[in-house]
Scaffold this active site. Structure first.
Site, PDB file in Angstrom:
ATOM      1  N   ASN A  97       0.828  -1.213   0.000  1.00 42.06           N
ATOM      2  CA  ASN A  97       0.000   0.000   0.000  1.00 42.06           C
ATOM      3  C   ASN A  97       0.856   1.254   0.000  1.00 42.06           C
ATOM      4  O   ASN A  97       1.895   1.309   0.659  1.00 42.06           O
ATOM      5  CB  ASN A  97      -0.940   0.001   1.206  1.00 42.06           C
ATOM      6  CG  ASN A  97      -1.910  -1.155   1.166  1.00 42.06           C
ATOM      7  OD1 ASN A  97      -2.060  -1.783   0.120  1.00 42.06           O
ATOM      8  ND2 ASN A  97      -2.556  -1.441   2.280  1.00 42.06           N
ATOM      9  N   ASP A  99      -0.632   4.152   0.855  1.00 43.52           N
ATOM     10  CA  ASP A  99      -1.232   5.061   1.844  1.00 43.52           C
ATOM     11  C   ASP A  99      -0.383   5.047   3.122  1.00 43.52           C
ATOM     12  O   ASP A  99       0.583   4.292   3.234  1.00 43.52           O
ATOM     13  CB  ASP A  99      -2.700   4.669   2.120  1.00 43.52           C
ATOM     14  CG  ASP A  99      -2.850   3.305   2.786  1.00 43.52           C
ATOM     15  OD1 ASP A  99      -2.161   3.044   3.800  1.00 43.52           O
ATOM     16  OD2 ASP A  99      -3.658   2.475   2.296  1.00 43.52           O
ATOM     17  N   HIS A 114       6.060  -0.672  -2.554  1.00 42.14           N
ATOM     18  CA  HIS A 114       5.565  -0.022  -3.777  1.00 42.14           C
ATOM     19  C   HIS A 114       5.585   1.502  -3.679  1.00 42.14           C
ATOM     20  O   HIS A 114       4.913   2.172  -4.464  1.00 42.14           O
ATOM     21  CB  HIS A 114       4.139  -0.494  -4.096  1.00 42.14           C
ATOM     22  CG  HIS A 114       4.072  -1.899  -4.603  1.00 42.14           C
ATOM     23  ND1 HIS A 114       2.899  -2.573  -4.840  1.00 42.14           N
ATOM     24  CD2 HIS A 114       5.070  -2.771  -4.944  1.00 42.14           C
ATOM     25  CE1 HIS A 114       3.164  -3.798  -5.285  1.00 42.14           C
ATOM     26  NE2 HIS A 114       4.463  -3.938  -5.351  1.00 42.14           N
ATOM     27  N   CYS A 141      11.180  21.715  -7.257  1.00 39.61           N
ATOM     28  CA  CYS A 141      11.698  20.806  -6.230  1.00 39.61           C
ATOM     29  C   CYS A 141      12.174  21.638  -5.037  1.00 39.61           C
ATOM     30  O   CYS A 141      13.022  22.526  -5.194  1.00 39.61           O
ATOM     31  CB  CYS A 141      12.867  19.999  -6.795  1.00 39.61           C
ATOM     32  SG  CYS A 141      13.728  19.035  -5.538  1.00 39.61           S
ATOM     33  N   GLY A 181      -5.407  -9.102   2.856  1.00 45.25           N
ATOM     34  CA  GLY A 181      -6.064  -8.206   1.909  1.00 45.25           C
ATOM     35  C   GLY A 181      -5.299  -7.955   0.628  1.00 45.25           C
ATOM     36  O   GLY A 181      -5.266  -6.830   0.140  1.00 45.25           O
ATOM     37  N   SER A 183      -4.652  -9.606  -3.424  1.00 51.41           N
ATOM     38  CA  SER A 183      -5.256 -10.544  -4.380  1.00 51.41           C
ATOM     39  C   SER A 183      -4.286 -11.583  -4.907  1.00 51.41           C
ATOM     40  O   SER A 183      -4.699 -12.544  -5.550  1.00 51.41           O
ATOM     41  CB  SER A 183      -5.837  -9.752  -5.562  1.00 51.41           C
ATOM     42  OG  SER A 183      -4.794  -9.033  -6.200  1.00 51.41           O
ATOM     43  N   ASN A 207      -8.355 -12.731   4.217  1.00 43.95           N
ATOM     44  CA  ASN A 207      -8.942 -12.109   3.024  1.00 43.95           C
ATOM     45  C   ASN A 207     -10.452 -12.327   3.042  1.00 43.95           C
ATOM     46  O   ASN A 207     -10.941 -13.287   3.622  1.00 43.95           O
ATOM     47  CB  ASN A 207      -8.341 -12.722   1.746  1.00 43.95           C
ATOM     48  CG  ASN A 207      -8.462 -11.803   0.546  1.00 43.95           C
ATOM     49  OD1 ASN A 207      -9.546 -11.306   0.230  1.00 43.95           O
ATOM     50  ND2 ASN A 207      -7.352 -11.557  -0.128  1.00 43.95           N
TER      51      ASN A 207
HETATM   52  N1  APR Z   1     -10.904  -7.361   4.224  1.00 45.50           N
HETATM   53  C1  APR Z   1     -10.045  -8.303   3.730  1.00 45.50           C
HETATM   54  N2  APR Z   1      -9.758  -8.418   2.441  1.00 45.50           N
HETATM   55  C2  APR Z   1     -10.346  -7.570   1.579  1.00 45.50           C
HETATM   56  C3  APR Z   1     -11.253  -6.575   2.021  1.00 45.50           C
HETATM   57  C4  APR Z   1     -11.528  -6.491   3.402  1.00 45.50           C
HETATM   58  N3  APR Z   1     -12.371  -5.578   3.905  1.00 45.50           N
HETATM   59  N4  APR Z   1     -11.672  -5.880   0.929  1.00 45.50           N
HETATM   60  C5  APR Z   1     -11.048  -6.416  -0.127  1.00 45.50           C
HETATM   61  N5  APR Z   1     -10.252  -7.436   0.250  1.00 45.50           N
HETATM   62  C6  APR Z   1      -9.351  -8.244  -0.561  1.00 45.50           C
HETATM   63  C7  APR Z   1      -9.912  -8.665  -1.902  1.00 45.50           C
HETATM   64  O1  APR Z   1     -10.606  -9.903  -1.780  1.00 45.50           O
HETATM   65  C8  APR Z   1      -8.648  -8.793  -2.744  1.00 45.50           C
HETATM   66  O2  APR Z   1      -8.089 -10.109  -2.632  1.00 45.50           O
HETATM   67  O3  APR Z   1      -8.239  -7.427  -0.854  1.00 45.50           O
HETATM   68  C9  APR Z   1      -7.668  -7.810  -2.092  1.00 45.50           C
HETATM   69  C10 APR Z   1      -7.420  -6.561  -2.908  1.00 45.50           C
HETATM   70  O4  APR Z   1      -6.731  -6.929  -4.063  1.00 45.50           O
HETATM   71  P1  APR Z   1      -6.146  -5.836  -5.093  1.00 45.50           P
HETATM   72  O5  APR Z   1      -7.205  -4.839  -5.385  1.00 45.50           O
HETATM   73  O6  APR Z   1      -5.565  -6.572  -6.234  1.00 45.50           O
HETATM   74  O7  APR Z   1      -5.021  -5.090  -4.225  1.00 45.50           O
HETATM   75  P2  APR Z   1      -3.516  -5.546  -3.969  1.00 45.50           P
HETATM   76  O8  APR Z   1      -3.407  -7.021  -3.869  1.00 45.50           O
HETATM   77  O9  APR Z   1      -3.022  -4.741  -2.828  1.00 45.50           O
HETATM   78  O10 APR Z   1      -2.823  -5.060  -5.308  1.00 45.50           O
HETATM   79  C11 APR Z   1      -1.443  -5.281  -5.466  1.00 45.50           C
HETATM   80  O11 APR Z   1      -1.474  -4.053  -7.500  1.00 45.50           O
HETATM   81  O12 APR Z   1      -1.885  -2.301  -9.003  1.00 45.50           O
HETATM   82  C12 APR Z   1      -1.077  -2.798  -8.029  1.00 45.50           C
HETATM   83  O13 APR Z   1       0.554  -1.499  -7.036  1.00 45.50           O
HETATM   84  C13 APR Z   1      -0.797  -1.883  -6.879  1.00 45.50           C
HETATM   85  O14 APR Z   1       0.020  -2.498  -4.682  1.00 45.50           O
HETATM   86  C14 APR Z   1      -0.969  -2.771  -5.661  1.00 45.50           C
HETATM   87  C15 APR Z   1      -0.832  -4.163  -6.262  1.00 45.50           C
END
Ligand code: APR
Length: 242
Positions: A97, A99, A114, A141, A181, A183, A207
């Site tokens: 993340n 954030d 990241h 800058c 959390g 994917s 997740n």
């Molecule tokens: N609690 C637990 N899991 C959750 C919740 C929740 N409230 N809401 C969503 N999720 C899960 C979803 O099921 C999914 O598996 O969080 C995951 C979010 O997946 P992505 O949107 O793909 O996010 P992430 O895995 O962080 O992405 C990885 O992709 O584009 C890039 O750089 C970006 O760091 C990011 C990377």
């Protein structure tokens, strides 16, 4: 010493993704209504996109940085901070993340593989520095006073994530790996579970649903991170001895 289901745990690695911040009101990337549903990542999150249409890229990250002012850390961020405060160096927290909700939730050591929305990089002087609230091509800058060189300090597709050597060292040495959390769609982070597991770690996925790499985890805490991470942290704290 810590025990998880009768197994002694010396070192823990926790990887977080966008799902941990979802309950705070920040969109994930790949869920319904996620950031990549409305934008093609190749138009925003690549060096080529930045060269082609910098104004679009600045707008996207300026808006996401502005959004940080309206959101607060949730109980999942706070649960991890509580665990970190109890375990110190025995816990390595790495996040995809960008954030700052882990820090605002109380975590002191966070490895942002990241990059960070609240950081910017000057391509002229090479300095990473706290991001101006909004910046673009015209911004100066604060460090070298040149214009036109500031970019979001975000690792884009096609770029190498930060701190990979440190992360790998921790993954090879950990007894417990937890992914929260995320994917499992983006490497190298998606491969961390395999690396930790092949080095002997117990692996846990927290997740709302099964990730793309769910099969590599020994245990699943299925549901919202705000509930499930609290349960896991309570279980780990209950397993502390000494
Ligand atoms: N609690 C637990 N899991 C959750 C919740 C929740 N409230 N809401 C969503 N999720 C899960 C979803 O099921 C999914 O598996 O969080 C995951 C979010 O997946 P992505 O949107 O793909 O996010 P992430 O895995 O962080 O992405 C990885 O992709 O584009 C890039 O750089 C970006 O760091 C990011 C990377």
């Amino acid at each position: 010493m810590l025990y998880y289901r009768q197994r002694a745990i010396d070192q823990i690695v926790i990887l977080t993704g966008a799902g941990i911040s979802a309950a705070s009101g920040l969109s994930t990337f790949r869920d319904a209504d996620g950031l990549w549903e409305n934008h093609d990542p190749m138009d925003i999150a690549t060096p080529e996109a930045f060269a082609r249409d910098p104004a679009l890229v600045y707008r996207f990250y300026n808006a996401r940085r502005r959004q940080l002012e309206d959101v607060q850390p949730n109980s999942a961020h706070r649960a991890l901070a509580r665990l970190q405060a109890a375990l110190g160096d025995a816990l390595f927290l790495v996040t995809q993340n960008v954030d700052d909700l882990h820090e605002r939730g109380g975590s002191e050591q966070v490895c942002h593989m990241h990059g960070e929305l609240r950081s910017m990089l000057c391509l002229h002087c090479g300095q990473r520095q706290p991001a101006l609230p909004q910046f673009d091509r015209a911004s100066e800058c604060p460090c070298c006073e040149a214009r036109g060189g500031l970019r979001p300090d975000i690792v884009w597709f096609g770029e190498i994530p930060h701190f990979m050597d440190t992360i790998e060292t921790h993954l090879r040495a950990c007894d417990l790996f937890v992914a929260v959390g995320t994917s499992g769609a983006v490497y190298p982070a998606a491969g961390f579970v395999q690396l930790a597991r092949s080095a002997g770690a117990t692996t846990i996925e927290v997740n709302r649903e099964e990730s793309d790499v769910a099969g590599y985890f020994h245990h699943h805490y299925t549901g919202c991170a705000t509930d499930q991470l609290g349960l896991l942290v309570d279980e780990l704290m209950a397993g502390r001895v000494g």
